[in-house]
Design an enzyme around this catalytic site. Structure first.
Site, PDB file in Angstrom:
ATOM      1  N   HIS A   1      51.180  45.297  54.665  1.00 32.34           N
ATOM      2  CA  HIS A   1      52.104  45.985  53.775  1.00 32.34           C
ATOM      3  C   HIS A   1      53.471  45.314  53.746  1.00 32.34           C
ATOM      4  CE1 HIS A   1      49.400  49.695  54.257  1.00 32.34           C
ATOM      5  NE2 HIS A   1      48.976  48.869  53.330  1.00 32.34           N
TER       6      HIS A   1
ATOM      7  N   ASP B   1      46.271  45.387  29.196  1.00 30.17           N
ATOM      8  CA  ASP B   1      45.108  46.174  28.792  1.00 30.17           C
ATOM      9  C   ASP B   1      44.145  45.359  27.938  1.00 30.17           C
ATOM     10  OD1 ASP B   1      45.166  48.758  29.954  1.00 30.17           O
ATOM     11  OD2 ASP B   1      47.012  49.133  28.843  1.00 30.17           O
TER      12      ASP B   1
HETATM   13  C1  PEP Z   1      49.865  46.081  28.483  1.00 31.19           C
HETATM   14  O1  PEP Z   1      48.826  46.758  28.510  1.00 31.19           O
HETATM   15  O2  PEP Z   1      49.876  44.848  28.460  1.00 31.19           O
HETATM   16  C2  PEP Z   1      51.177  46.751  28.450  1.00 31.19           C
HETATM   17  C3  PEP Z   1      52.281  46.089  28.226  1.00 31.19           C
HETATM   18  O3  PEP Z   1      51.183  48.080  28.711  1.00 31.19           O
HETATM   19  P1  PEP Z   1      51.039  48.704  30.180  1.00 31.19           P
HETATM   20  O4  PEP Z   1      51.045  47.565  31.162  1.00 31.19           O
HETATM   21  O5  PEP Z   1      52.183  49.637  30.350  1.00 31.19           O
HETATM   22  O6  PEP Z   1      49.717  49.400  30.091  1.00 31.19           O
HETATM   23 MG    MG Z   2      48.922  48.917  28.212  1.00 31.03          MG
END
Ligand code: PEP
Ligand code: MG
Length: 863
Positions: free
Chosen positions: A485, A746
């Site tokens: 950690h 995402d």
């Molecule tokens: C992503 O998905 O790239 C993004 C910018 O949104 P978050 O990381 O907040 O899901």
């Molecule tokens: Mg996102």
């Protein structure tokens, strides 16, 4: 079949023959069991039943019966009816944590009660504010003996007046007094094989313990000759039960079977989200962690493992030289010592809670997980009870605590497992924290020279939280691993760190001038003048580069051949906005609003939204801000939203889809956003849009609110491209949107079907994968057809190897961490747009992310 008809609800006292009727113990709306915001209830682990959201702070008896069990903390009661039904009534979620506060039981265990008698009064406000949810549960604890044949449907029930559940004995047994021994499972045994990566480690152990809280049974886990009670996470860890081994669960008590099954279920569950339990990936250049001493052939040099990269020259300071040594004998009565220990533990718990919250607000999920785990260990009976025993024998609170911790560390030390060795470091941390809270201090060790290279056997997170980081140039540890950690925190703080240097580190004297080259895994303790010069030069070169980048960071960035690229910042708080401006961000490309509101008891009001965004807009001094609407669900949770559990949250109600079930949350936010002044400085960004229908509906909604507020200026609305469908339909989206912003975090997760929270996949879940790049290309192409611009706000935008390729694919805005703005601007200025375009097209034809990285590094080497 299961709905109770209106007439029956009106007349609860006339059940069909051989049926048992339970009236509602609370007044309030009915909540289906599956929607109760606690998987332990929702999944029926306490038996079949129903939820109620109480509007009145009174729990009444749902039937005549005997009080079988009253929770010590007064938040739950189990009645046994004359027919033998065991009815558990539990007020709120996680209310055991309130430790009795707000609950006034009116009965005692063993009492006979009549239907309608008041059993517990509770303070609605206290429970609502302190517990995650007020939703309460009526569960049939012996659902194996009684089945629910009818239950109240959606709507409101009145305590004592509405029928809630109608039950029938299973297997045609005519209800009657069921002898108690039929429910006493004297002993239940079950053998399971551990599927968790890393075996029975702290998180599954903690979850298993939680799963049987309040269940009337004791569970013991046995592995070979060893055994541990389920309440003791430390004891469970000390079993040393690794992945793939078979363990035996032994349950004793009335609810033994359910308890054993609940534990088995937790331990068998797939290790999803075990971010801190499975070994985290070491930094790319680091070899696997080792714990042995590592003297090298080179004299005066120790080899270690890189925990955080960087080069440093400095003076060695022993951080752990002087230990905190409490007096053995108590100076007060055992009762007073015990109270002092309780107070110190409570203070540390509050401190850890604060650390969890601030780390989550900063988005430092790994760090938040560390402190959450420390909170779990802090209440472990193996520690607390042992310390109390020692106190009762006349020891001081500090001494008793230290000895209790050391006894557990000794047990963990017997198990040959590097992850457990890291848990021992967590225990050492708790030892120090509690001793400090008891008033012991060791201030001498905290006076640091400039350029201190701190040495310790192993640093603990609390060491790093308290030290003066401006004076620390590097951290070196005799033990530990790159997954410890402290290593994670050092990386986040940007302090070079080496671990696993071995006992030889202890021979290096305080005050020695040393050179740390963490990336190369070298610790030189007799460096020559030339070594020191070289290291200083390299450090200076890196610092100079950072400084030069900073100096030019307030100017706009363009490639050498004139293609402008806006470098914006991703922010989550007002502080971040200030840092973004300081670092020269041209704008804010993504404000993650959910992080501003996660630890609240209730959703923000329109005005709270407006005020928060207005403060940020003001801090940006004329720069524009792209503000994303709430993106909760999946890995982002907020306290005030108790969403029903989902089997696959990443594919569930998250992002803009939340508006399907809670349109009010989005409406309030949009109204707040539309009120920020000056109007043109704010753009709205919609997360997790899948297709154009969603966008068109939301756009209409936004425009209606704008009209309602009398706003005449247009508002720009953009769409996040985070789902492959959105990238493929970018031309349709761009027709209705003002801009598109690619969320590569995402988009990578959904394109490659790799959970972004799964550390084991982190190396493969690479946004430079050609499949993701092709979706970026498709997005830009779709946007171009309608003359709209495309930005990237996922982490890929701040990756130096990705920058030339994203620019080459036609992205015109990169939104990155505020501190990365200067170096990304500098990177863009060195590029040639035409070359980027050509190379980006070649990258689309490559076969792996690694091939793309290699090609990019060959054309555009890293500084
Ligand atoms: C992503 O998905 O790239 C993004 C910018 O949104 P978050 O990381 O907040 O899901
Ligand atoms: Mg996102």
């Amino acid at each position: 079949m299961e709905r109770i008809e209106e007439s029956r609800l009106m007349d609860p006292l006339k059940p069909a023959e051989a049926h048992v009727v339970l009236v509602s113990p609370f007044t309030g709306p009915v909540v289906p069991l599956a929607a109760v915001p606690d998987p332990v209830f929702a999944e029926g682990l306490f038996g079949d039943g129903i939820g109620i959201d109480p509007l009145v702070g009174k729990l009444i008896a749902p039937c005549d019966g005997t009080v079988m069990h009253l929770a010590r903390t007064g938040h739950a009661v189990t009645l046994q009816s004359a027919e033998g039904v065991q009815v558990l009534v539990h007020i709120g979620i996680d209310t055991v944590e309130l430790n009795g506060e707000g609950f006034s039981p009116k009965i005692a265990q063993g009492d006979s009660v009549r239907r309608g008698d008041t059993l517990i009064e509770f303070d609605l406000d206290v429970v609502a504010c302190r517990a995650p949810s007020l939703v309460s549960v009526v569960a049939i604890a012996n659902s194996d003996a009684f089945e629910v044949v009818e239950r109240a449907g959606a709507g409101h029930v009145e305590a004592g007046a509405s029928t809630l559940l109608v039950l029938r004995a299973r297997g045609g047994v005519v209800p009657g007094a069921i002898p108690e021994h039929e429910f006493i499972a004297d002993e239940v045994r079950r053998t399971i094989t551990l599927a968790h990566a890393g075996g029975l480690h702290a998180r599954p152990a903690a979850r298993a313990r939680e799963a049987v809280r309040g269940v009337d049974a004791r569970v013991e886990v046995r592995y070979g000759e060893r055994k541990a009670a389920i309440e003791s996470v430390v004891g469970l860890l000390a079993l040393g039960a690794g992945e793939g081994v078979t363990i035996e669960l032994v349950g004793i008590g009335k609810e033994a079977e359910r308890a054993v099954n609940a534990v088995a279920e937790e331990l068998l569950r797939e290790a999803a989200g075990e971010a801190h339990e499975v070994p985290a990936r070491a930094p790319a250049s680091a070899p696997a962690p080792v714990t042995a001493s590592a003297a090298t052939a080179e004299p005066g040099v120790l080899a270690g493992v890189c925990a955080a990269p960087g080069v440093a020259v400095g003076t060695l300071v022993r951080w752990d030289e002087a230990e905190l040594t409490p007096a053995e004998a108590a100076s007060n009565t055992p009762a007073a010592e015990s109270r002092a220990l309780d107070k110190a533990i409570a203070a540390v718990d509050a401190e850890l809670d604060h650390s969890v919250r601030t780390a989550s607000q900063r988005g430092a999920i790994g760090e938040a997980g560390i402190f959450t785990m420390h909170r779990v260990l802090l209440e472990d009976p193996a520690l607390v009870d042992t310390a109390r025993d020692a106190i009762s024998l006349g020891k001081s609170a500090g001494y008793a605590w230290r000895e209790a911790i050391r006894a557990q560390i000794a047990v963990l030390g017997k198990v040959d497992d590097p992850l457990l060795a890291e848990r021992a470091a967590d225990l050492r941390d708790l030892e120090k924290r509690v001793l400090r809270a008891l008033g012991l201090s060791n201030t001498a060790a905290r006076v640091l020279p400039d350029e201190a290279v701190l040495a310790a056997d192993e640093f603990t997170p609390s060491d790093l939280a308290t030290l003066d980081r401006s004076r620390v140039t590097a951290l070196v540890m005799a033990r530990g691993g790159a997954t410890s950690h402290a290593a994670i925190i050092a990386r986040q703080a940007g302090i070079p760190a080496l671990v696993a240097l071995g006992d030889a580190l202890k021979q290096v004297e305080e005050g020695t001038q040393v050179v740390v080259d963490a990336g190369a895994g070298r610790f030189a303790y007799t460096p020559s003048a030339a070594d020191i010069d070289r290291a200083r030069n390299e450090r200076l070169r890196l610092a100079g580069l950072r400084e030069a980048n900073r100096r030019s960071s307030h100017e706009a960035a363009a490639t050498r051949d004139g293609r402008a690229v806006e470098i914006a910042a991703n922010i989550a708080t007002l502080d971040d906005a200030v840092t973004a401006v300081d670092n020269g961000a041209d704008a804010v490309g993504l404000l993650r609003t959910e992080l501003m509101f996660i630890h609240r008891q209730a959703a923000p009001t329109v005005d709270e939204h407006r005020q928060s965004y207005q403060a940020i807009a003001d801090a940006l001094k004329g720069r524009t801000a792209i503000i994303r609407t709430l993106d909760v669900g999946a890995d982002k949770e907020v306290d005030y939203l108790t969403l029903p559990p989902e089997p696959n949250p990443a594919l569930g109600l998250r992002g803009i889809r939340l508006a399907q079930v809670r349109p009010d949350l989005l409406d309030d936010q949009l109204r707040g956003l539309l009120a920020v002044k000056p109007a043109g400085k704010v753009r709205i960004l919609l997360p997790m849009v899948t297709d154009v229908g969603e966008l068109v509906r939301l756009r209409e909604r936004i425009e209606a609110f704008a009209r309602e507020a009398g706003r005449t200026e247009p508002i720009e609305v953009g769409v996040m491209i985070e789902v492959p469908s959105a990238a493929l339909l970018a031309d349709q989206l761009a027709r209705h949107a003002d801009f598109l912003s690619i969320g590569t975090n995402d988009l990578t997760q959904y394109t490659l079907a790799m959970d972004r929270c799964q550390p084991d996949l982190a190396a493969q879940a690479d946004g430079l994968h050609p499949a993701v790049l092709r979706l970026v290309a498709a997005t830009v192409e779709g946007a171009n057809r309608h003359g709209k611009w495309v930005g990237v706000c996922g982490a890929l935008a701040g990756d130096p190897l990705a920058v030339p390729l994203l620019v080459g694919l036609g992205v015109s805005e990169l939104s990155v961490d505020p501190v990365s703005v200067p170096s990304i601007k500098a990177r863009v200025r060195k590029l040639d747009y035409n070359e980027c375009r050509a190379r980006a097209q070649n990258a689309l034809a490559l076969e792996s992310a690694q091939a793309v990285r290699t090609a990019s590094a060959a054309t555009w080497p890293l500084d």
